[in-house]
Scaffold this active site. Structure first.
Site, PDB file in Angstrom:
ATOM      1  N   GLN A   1       0.831  -1.196   0.000  1.00 43.04           N
ATOM      2  CA  GLN A   1       0.000   0.000   0.000  1.00 43.04           C
ATOM      3  C   GLN A   1       0.874   1.257   0.000  1.00 43.04           C
ATOM      4  O   GLN A   1       1.242   1.777   1.041  1.00 43.04           O
ATOM      5  CB  GLN A   1      -0.946  -0.001   1.201  1.00 43.04           C
ATOM      6  CG  GLN A   1      -1.952   1.097   1.104  1.00 43.04           C
ATOM      7  CD  GLN A   1      -3.153   0.865   1.986  1.00 43.04           C
ATOM      8  OE1 GLN A   1      -3.296  -0.139   2.668  1.00 43.04           O
ATOM      9  NE2 GLN A   1      -4.049   1.830   1.968  1.00 43.04           N
ATOM     10  N   PHE A   2       1.190   1.748  -1.203  1.00 45.85           N
ATOM     11  CA  PHE A   2       2.053   2.918  -1.341  1.00 45.85           C
ATOM     12  C   PHE A   2       1.437   4.168  -0.726  1.00 45.85           C
ATOM     13  O   PHE A   2       2.145   5.100  -0.356  1.00 45.85           O
ATOM     14  CB  PHE A   2       2.406   3.172  -2.814  1.00 45.85           C
ATOM     15  CG  PHE A   2       1.282   3.743  -3.638  1.00 45.85           C
ATOM     16  CD1 PHE A   2       1.160   5.114  -3.803  1.00 45.85           C
ATOM     17  CD2 PHE A   2       0.358   2.909  -4.246  1.00 45.85           C
ATOM     18  CE1 PHE A   2       0.134   5.641  -4.556  1.00 45.85           C
ATOM     19  CE2 PHE A   2      -0.666   3.425  -5.009  1.00 45.85           C
ATOM     20  CZ  PHE A   2      -0.792   4.803  -5.159  1.00 45.85           C
ATOM     21  N   THR A   3       0.114   4.185  -0.555  1.00 48.99           N
ATOM     22  CA  THR A   3      -0.536   5.385  -0.013  1.00 48.99           C
ATOM     23  C   THR A   3      -0.159   5.654   1.446  1.00 48.99           C
ATOM     24  O   THR A   3      -0.416   6.744   1.952  1.00 48.99           O
ATOM     25  CB  THR A   3      -2.072   5.287  -0.129  1.00 48.99           C
ATOM     26  OG1 THR A   3      -2.531   4.146   0.588  1.00 48.99           O
ATOM     27  CG2 THR A   3      -2.497   5.202  -1.591  1.00 48.99           C
TER      28      THR A   3
END
Length: 159
Positions: free
Chosen positions: A79-81
């Site tokens: 999850q890059f967010t």
């Protein structure tokens, strides 16, 4: 690296209407990778994740046993967010590792977890895909972890 860890009764990942991965009781881990992360960050997060006292023991003592102690499953989801910065009301992801290098880094992280724990007990989503993650949180219990290199760079020196 950052991880948002949820103790779950069950969790699954669906891509294009198909369940591609699921676990029973254990941990669902949302994994964020920053552009500055190293092998040391990966090793730290794997060690903490496998040894975090988040489950109760057979005598009812809370916060005493780890996923490893209980022989439970782990579902990791990239999850890059997690490495966002707000610019007004707009999200900016310049702190996240670019996709080209983060996929390889994330796969090495999964391999490390599988090597240090049990290969078939560590599952994951599909890197870069639009995923639906179903989580049945147990407690609810949610814990955030971040590798110490970020903290020391920010000047608080915690390890």
């Amino acid at each position: 690296m950052k991880a948002v860890i949820q103790r779950v009764l069950k969790a699954s990942v669906t891509v294009d209407g198909e369940v591609i991965s699921s676990i029973g009781k254990g941990l669902c881990v949302l994994v964020g990778i920053s552009r500055d992360d190293t092998e040391a960050d990966m090793e730290y997060l794997a060690r903490k994740l496998l040894n975090l006292g988040i489950f109760e023991d057979d005598n009812g003592k809370r916060w005493n046993l780890s996923v490893r102690d209980k022989n439970l499953e782990i579902l990791c989801v990239s999850q890059f967010t997690l490495y966002h910065v707000l610019k007004g009301n707009k999200l900016d992801f310049h702190c996240a590792m670019p996709a080209e290098s983060s996929e390889e880094f994330y796969n090495r992280f999964l391999k490390l977890l599988r090597t240090q724990y049990k290969d078939d007990f560590v599952k994951d989503g599909k890197f870069g895909a639009y995923m639906t993650v179903n989580i049945e949180n147990d407690g609810p219990v949610t814990v955030e972890l971040e590798s110490p290199s970020k903290k020391s760079k920010e000047g608080d020196g915690q390890n």
